[in-house]
Structures are given as structure tokens and as C-alpha cells.
Design an enzyme around this catalytic site. Structure first.
Site, PDB file in Angstrom:
ATOM      1  N   GLU A  93       0.838   5.665   0.416  1.00 34.47           N
ATOM      2  CA  GLU A  93       0.106   6.878   0.775  1.00 34.47           C
ATOM      3  C   GLU A  93       0.692   8.032  -0.011  1.00 34.47           C
ATOM      4  OE1 GLU A  93      -2.571   7.241   2.665  1.00 34.47           O
ATOM      5  OE2 GLU A  93      -2.635   5.073   3.027  1.00 34.47           O
ATOM      6  N   HIS A 100      -5.368   4.761   7.193  1.00 37.38           N
ATOM      7  CA  HIS A 100      -4.742   5.351   6.007  1.00 37.38           C
ATOM      8  C   HIS A 100      -3.244   5.558   6.210  1.00 37.38           C
ATOM      9  CE1 HIS A 100      -8.475   5.955   3.758  1.00 37.38           C
ATOM     10  NE2 HIS A 100      -9.015   6.324   4.900  1.00 37.38           N
ATOM     11  N   ASP A 159      -2.786  -0.327   6.769  1.00 40.34           N
ATOM     12  CA  ASP A 159      -3.758  -0.659   5.732  1.00 40.34           C
ATOM     13  C   ASP A 159      -3.461  -2.016   5.090  1.00 40.34           C
ATOM     14  OD1 ASP A 159      -4.927   1.722   6.309  1.00 40.34           O
ATOM     15  OD2 ASP A 159      -4.643   2.635   4.336  1.00 40.34           O
ATOM     16  N   ASP A 194       0.859  -1.181   0.000  1.00 43.91           N
ATOM     17  CA  ASP A 194       0.000   0.000   0.000  1.00 43.91           C
ATOM     18  C   ASP A 194       0.893   1.227   0.000  1.00 43.91           C
ATOM     19  OD1 ASP A 194      -2.792   1.270   0.521  1.00 43.91           O
ATOM     20  OD2 ASP A 194      -1.485   2.193   2.027  1.00 43.91           O
TER      21      ASP A 194
END
Length: 436
Positions: free
Chosen positions: A22, A163, A168, A20
Site C-alpha cells: 500500500e 486495500h 488484499d 501486496d
């Protein structure tokens, strides 16, 4: 000075890496954090993990705290290393493994590729990708709302999405485990054991950065083999318990109409489903030697074949049709009931039914069979699955041949039409014309 290229990853890395990223908010996407958890492909247990914040070249691109729900601010990343300094670690986490993540194909993998391009280095290449967003959307349906990770986590009571990359990723793995467990239990209650072919049918598996169908096919086969290996122990157990994979399907001579009933199954959040039961299990039928009258491939994904049926199958289906029409809520709706059996021509014509070929659209343009289509040789042996990828010409070649059909009966009421849908789970094709 450009950083030296890292040593290539081993070509046969067996683990799956969930990842993941960000970023800043649109319109400009700036990478701020990367997180990955490497898991054992057979047990989904953590093998290793890696996460890091990154300082962008332009700190002004990082918004104020109120602009992002993840809490990443300029103060958070000002002391973090630039992407160039952690690129080796990111590369080593990803290269040569199967990548998995939620919306990974259209978002995370694109961000990663762009980040490597900005520093003039080749990006890591996946062995394949499994995007859990379309995968779970197809298999888990709309019961969790918009199917965002936060909605799925809320549905299973896993807490609020932070987040942040590593959090996540771990939430994504937990969501996959929960969804798989619920689906397995639901299908087991219906008397259906999920197969590797069905579970793979809607997995978003493709090569990033190429539109070459041949290349994508190679990657699909790689990932298909890899995920099937994860389930090999279960598959062997299924084969040992079943006869040719037909366990759970009732032969016509064993059907007693007096034992057929409609039962209501309560799913999550009080959602109801009505299914046919026969002697305590879901009614699924097997019928050998059905002649394929014609094949419908014009309106994808509504592929189907029309087959002539014998009198004993006709009697069973007529009984089910009358039972469903008289006892289910569909009979009391405003929908028009569509009889399951049709006759074409005069009254002496053999009755016919339509068998739906289940298929899944992957990435909006690639269709793959969910129905197992197998081929019989002259000795009646079924050597292998004939095809996974939908090929209209191949499907049309069934016309005029005979099939041994294994199918379920599904009650539907949709867009003012109601009835019973026959869904082919497996078709064993004789290809008689080739054997003549």
C-alpha cells in the site's frame, strides 16, 4: 550506518509468496505497508505470513484520511518502524521465491525495488513472477468487468476490498482459487482437461530490472518447471488415462454425422455458448497425416497453417458447417458466413482448411504457444514439446511436412463475419524432409 546485508535465502525455496503493498496516491508513491503470505505451491495453503506498516521519512507525504480508501493516515504510521528497520523481514519473505500478486510486475515489485534502493541495499530477487492480472484477464475474460481485484472479489461474493496489504493478499489467493475452480468445471463440461502448458501460456513471468532476453528466458524456464511440478500428480493421472495425450478427440472413423448436434451451454451471468456435441461429449477431432500446404505467420497473433484434408474429414466438416449455419443464431445475424473448407485452383484440387495456432502475448512483447507442438521421430514416438515460445522461422518449417492434428470446432460471429474456427490443440509434426 547502513544495516548489514542479510544472509542470502536458500536457492531452492519451493513456496510461492503472494504479496501486496500500500502506498500514497500519485504522483508520489511512498511505501506505507507491506504484506505477504507464503503458500505451499502444491496445495495453496498458508505456510506463513508477514505484514507491517512503515513510517515514511516525510510524514507530510501521507494524505488526510479522506484521500485514501485504505484508512492509513499519519496517525496510523507515526509509530510504525521505518522501512530500514523491517527491510530484513521483507527481504527474507521474498528472496529466492516465486512472487505472485495482482498487477505485481508493473506496481508492487517496482515499489519494493525502489524502497531497497533508497536505503542503499540490494533488493530481494524472485525466482520468477506470476502476475494474476494478465493471467486472469486472459483465462477468465471480461465477465468480472475491469478485472481489478475488487471487481473479481465482488463477482465471487468475497466481500469488499479493504486495500490493506494482508487482507488484499488473502483476497487475491481466494480469487485465484475461485477462478481456477470455475475454469476447471467449464473446461471439464466441454470435455477438455486444462494442461500445464495452456495455463502457463499467459502467466506474466519475467525478471524485474533486466531486458536481457536470455536472462528472462532462464527465469521463464525456472518458473515453468516450478509450476509444472505443482501439477505433476494431475499430469501423471492424465497420461495414465489417455493415449499419447489424445484423450477426448474423436477419430474420423468413429464419427457419425447423425450423432452431431449443437448444444447451448449456459455460463455465468446467463452468457451462452454454442458447441458441437457428438455422442454426449464436445466434438473434437483427430486426423493423422495432414500435409501442410503453407504457414501464415505475417499477422501475429493470428498464426495458422493451411492443410490438405481427406474426403472423410471434408464430409464431417461440411456437415458441421451446414448445421451451424442453419441452426445457430449466427445464421440469422447480418454477418457473412465464411465456409470452413476452401479449394484453391480448379475444382479437382484437394480441399483445404485453416488450423489456428493458439498463442498468447505475454508482457506485450513475448509470444508463447498455447497449441502444443510436438515432434515425431522416425519411430513415431513423441519425445517432447518442440517449443513453447513462438518462433516464426520454426513454425514456417512445418510447410511441406505432415502433421497429426488434434483440434476443436469453435462457432464464432465477430465483426460481421461468422463461421467455424478450427483451433489446433496439438500438432504432432513428422518432419518428413529431415527423415529422408
Amino acid at each position: 550506518m547502513a544495516a548489514p546485508a542479510p544472509a542470502p535465502a536458500p536457492p531452492d525455496r519451493e513456496e510461492i509468496v503472494f504479496l501486496d503493498v500500500e502506498t500514497t496516491t500519485p504522483p508520489r508513491r511512498v511505501l506505507l505497508e507491506f504484506g505477504a503470505v507464503v503458500v505451499c505451491s502444491r496445495r495453496l495453503v498458508d505456510v506463513s505470513s508477514y505484514a507491517t506498516l512503515m513510517r515514511p521519512a516525510d510524514l507530510d507525504a501521507v494524505p488526510d484520511p479522506t484521500a485514501r480508501c485504505n484508512g492509513i493516515t499519519r496517525d496510523t504510521v507515526v509509530a510504525a518502524p521505518p522501512f530500514r528497520d523491517v527491510a530484513d523481514n521483507v527481504y527474507d519473505s521474498l528472496h529466492g521465491r516465486v512472487w505472485a500478486g495482482h498487477n505485481i510486475v508493473d506496481f508492487d515489485s517496482v515499489i519494493i525495488r525502489d524502497a531497497f534502493a533508497e536505503i542503499g541495499r540490494p533488493p530481494p530477487e524472485p525466482k520468477g513472477m506470476v502476475d494474476t492480472l494478465p493471467l486472469l484477464t486472459h483465462w477468465f475474460g471480461p465477465r468480472a468487468g475491469d478485472m481489478k481485484l475488487a471487481s473479481l472479489a465482488n463477482y465471487f461474493g468475497l466481500g469488499k476490498q479493504r486495500h490493506r496489504s494482508l487482507d488484499d493478499v488473502k483476497m487475491n489467493i481466494d480469487v485465484v482459487k475461485n477462478c481456477a475452480t470455475v475454469l476447471f468445471l467449464e473446461e471439464s463440461l466441454r470435455g477438455v482437461v486444462p494442461t500445464p502448458q495452456n495455463m502457463l501460456a499467459d502467466a506474466t513471468i519475467r525478471t524485474q530490472g533486466t531486458s536481457d532476453p536470455a536472462t528472462n528466458r532462464d527465469y521463464n524456464e525456472l518458473v515453468g518447471s516450478h509450476v509444472e511440478e505443482m501439477m505433476i500428480d494431475t499430469t501423471k493421472q492424465m497420461d495414465a488415462r489417455s493415449s499419447g495425450g489424445s484423450s477426448g478427440f474423436v477419430e474420423l472413423d468413429d464419427v457419425s454425422t447423425e450423432s452431431i448436434e449443437i448444444k447451448v451451454v449456459v455460463l455465468h451471468r446467463s452468457r451462452l455458448r454454442r458447441i458441437f456435441h457428438h455422442k454426449g461429449a464436445q466434438l473434437q477431432l483427430s486426423c493423422p497425416g495432414l500435409e501442410v500446404r503453407w504457414v501464415s505467420t505475417q499477422f501475429q497473433p493470428n498464426l495458422s497453417i493451411v492443410v490438405d484434408i481427406p474426403d472423410n474429414l471434408s464430409k464431417v466438416l461440411e456437415f458441421c458447417d451446414n448445421l451451424a449455419q442453419s441452426e445457430s443464431p449466427e445464421a440469422r445475424s447480418n454477418s457473412t458466413w465464411k465456409p470452413i473448407i476452401k479449394r484453391y485452383g480448379n475444382a479437382t484440387t484437394r480441399p483445404t482448411v485453416r488450423l489456428k495456432i493458439a498463442m498468447t502475448i505475454v508482457n506485450g512483447n513475448t509470444a508463447m504457444y498455447s497449441t502444443q507442438i510436438c515432434q515425431k521421430d522416425c519411430n513415431g514416438v513423441i519425445p517432447k514439446l518442440a517449443s513453447r515460445k513462438v518462433d516464426a522461422a520454426e513454425l514456417e518449417s512445418l510447410q511441406g511436412n505432415k502433421v497429426d492434428a488434434f483440434f476443436s470446432l469453435e462457432i464464432y460471429d465477430y465483426k460481421a463475419k461468422a463461421g467455424i474456427l478450427l483451433v489446433a490443440k496439438r500438432l504432432d509434426v513428422h518432419f518428413l524432409r529431415d527423415q529422408a
